[in-house]
Scaffold this motif. Sequence first.
Motif, PDB file in Angstrom:
ATOM      1  N   ALA A   1       0.804  -1.224   0.000  1.00  0.00           N
ATOM      2  CA  ALA A   1       0.000   0.000   0.000  1.00  0.00           C
ATOM      3  C   ALA A   1       0.837   1.274   0.000  1.00  0.00           C
ATOM      4  N   VAL A   2       2.070   1.187   0.511  1.00  0.00           N
ATOM      5  CA  VAL A   2       2.846   2.416   0.706  1.00  0.00           C
ATOM      6  C   VAL A   2       4.178   2.383  -0.034  1.00  0.00           C
ATOM      7  N   LEU A   3       5.026   1.438   0.285  1.00  0.00           N
ATOM      8  CA  LEU A   3       6.399   1.464  -0.224  1.00  0.00           C
ATOM      9  C   LEU A   3       6.472   1.305  -1.740  1.00  0.00           C
ATOM     10  N   LYS A   4       5.592   0.515  -2.317  1.00  0.00           N
ATOM     11  CA  LYS A   4       5.624   0.326  -3.773  1.00  0.00           C
ATOM     12  C   LYS A   4       5.181   1.578  -4.533  1.00  0.00           C
ATOM     13  N   GLN A   5       4.628   2.569  -3.837  1.00  0.00           N
ATOM     14  CA  GLN A   5       4.287   3.834  -4.496  1.00  0.00           C
ATOM     15  C   GLN A   5       5.553   4.610  -4.864  1.00  0.00           C
ATOM     16  N   GLY A   6       6.662   4.305  -4.191  1.00  0.00           N
ATOM     17  CA  GLY A   6       7.943   4.913  -4.541  1.00  0.00           C
ATOM     18  C   GLY A   6       8.202   6.289  -3.953  1.00  0.00           C
ATOM     19  N   ARG A   7       7.382   6.737  -3.025  1.00  0.00           N
ATOM     20  CA  ARG A   7       7.610   8.057  -2.411  1.00  0.00           C
ATOM     21  C   ARG A   7       8.548   7.983  -1.216  1.00  0.00           C
ATOM     22  N   ILE A   8       8.545   6.859  -0.518  1.00  0.00           N
ATOM     23  CA  ILE A   8       9.358   6.717   0.696  1.00  0.00           C
ATOM     24  C   ILE A   8      10.675   6.052   0.326  1.00  0.00           C
TER      25      ILE A   8
ATOM     26  N   HIS B   1      11.219  -3.222  -6.030  1.00  0.00           N
ATOM     27  CA  HIS B   1      10.072  -2.545  -6.635  1.00  0.00           C
ATOM     28  C   HIS B   1       9.678  -1.289  -5.858  1.00  0.00           C
ATOM     29  N   THR B   2      10.593  -0.808  -5.027  1.00  0.00           N
ATOM     30  CA  THR B   2      10.351   0.382  -4.207  1.00  0.00           C
ATOM     31  C   THR B   2      11.484   1.380  -4.443  1.00  0.00           C
ATOM     32  N   ALA B   3      11.381   2.528  -3.780  1.00  0.00           N
ATOM     33  CA  ALA B   3      12.470   3.514  -3.796  1.00  0.00           C
ATOM     34  C   ALA B   3      13.311   3.411  -2.534  1.00  0.00           C
ATOM     35  N   VAL B   4      13.047   2.416  -1.681  1.00  0.00           N
ATOM     36  CA  VAL B   4      13.748   2.310  -0.400  1.00  0.00           C
ATOM     37  C   VAL B   4      15.235   2.101  -0.661  1.00  0.00           C
ATOM     38  N   SER B   5      16.008   3.113  -0.279  1.00  0.00           N
ATOM     39  CA  SER B   5      17.452   3.118  -0.506  1.00  0.00           C
ATOM     40  C   SER B   5      18.234   3.165   0.792  1.00  0.00           C
ATOM     41  N   PHE B   6      17.539   3.447   1.881  1.00  0.00           N
ATOM     42  CA  PHE B   6      18.123   3.476   3.222  1.00  0.00           C
ATOM     43  C   PHE B   6      17.151   2.740   4.117  1.00  0.00           C
ATOM     44  N   LEU B   7      17.684   1.794   4.908  1.00  0.00           N
ATOM     45  CA  LEU B   7      16.823   0.869   5.635  1.00  0.00           C
ATOM     46  C   LEU B   7      17.493   0.454   6.926  1.00  0.00           C
ATOM     47  N   TYR B   8      16.676   0.188   7.925  1.00  0.00           N
ATOM     48  CA  TYR B   8      17.177  -0.483   9.127  1.00  0.00           C
ATOM     49  C   TYR B   8      16.159  -1.516   9.559  1.00  0.00           C
ATOM     50  N   VAL B   9      16.628  -2.733   9.724  1.00  0.00           N
ATOM     51  CA  VAL B   9      15.868  -3.841  10.297  1.00  0.00           C
ATOM     52  C   VAL B   9      16.759  -4.407  11.388  1.00  0.00           C
ATOM     53  N   SER B  10      16.206  -4.669  12.558  1.00  0.00           N
ATOM     54  CA  SER B  10      17.015  -5.200  13.653  1.00  0.00           C
ATOM     55  C   SER B  10      17.672  -6.509  13.234  1.00  0.00           C
ATOM     56  N   GLU B  11      18.991  -6.578  13.425  1.00  0.00           N
ATOM     57  CA  GLU B  11      19.751  -7.742  12.973  1.00  0.00           C
ATOM     58  C   GLU B  11      19.291  -9.035  13.619  1.00  0.00           C
ATOM     59  N   HIS B  12      18.873  -8.986  14.888  1.00  0.00           N
ATOM     60  CA  HIS B  12      18.483 -10.232  15.549  1.00  0.00           C
ATOM     61  C   HIS B  12      17.201 -10.810  14.949  1.00  0.00           C
TER      62      HIS B  12
END
Length: 199
Positions: free
Chosen positions: A73-80, A105-116
């Motif tokens: 619904a959000v990330l695939k729009q490419g705004r974030i 398929h997104t514009a997500v170029s900077f990301l953080y997901v907890s490694e654990h």
Amino acid sequence: KNFIERLRSSDPTLGEVQGRILRLKRYLPSDIGPKIVDAVIDALSSNTVVECLYIQNFERGMHDEQLGHLMEAVLKQGRIWAVNIGENFRITHEGWGAFLRELPHTAVSFLYVSEHHLYGTKLKDKMRDAIRENRKLLGQRDLAVINGVTNMWYNPKTPEELERSRLHREEQRRKLERLQEEQRAARVAATTSCACWRS
């Protein structure tokens, strides 16, 4: 309700830099459930100003279904283009795998997901590869937004920081080349010295 409506209507007073950086935990308690997270995601799908989203630490409300909903619904729009989605412990490896498959398929170029969350898998490395590819397509962003983005695996840099990094890498490369040349010269000198000693 008021927050959801403000978010849906792209209220520039929400968040930082005229609403372009949104840290949800400043507006919502961390113990919200999935229905509220879904309502937030629905509102975000209509929002046209948020570029950087911090949706971390909603352990009770963020599950595989909400992660998939966020993606579709959000990330695939490419705004974030920047997302911190750490500390959401109920998302499974399967949920993260589905997220990874859709990242290109997104514009997500900077990301953080907890490694654990990703322990024992190659998901982190693959996610970092995907966002690195997305960064190649990302145009220049507003400096005010760049300066406000933190707590990602890689934080965006201003043009000046990028130039400093490039110059630093170049200097390091020259130092390594000089060291390698000195080592080659030392080996040649040692070989020549041994040959003279034997004669």
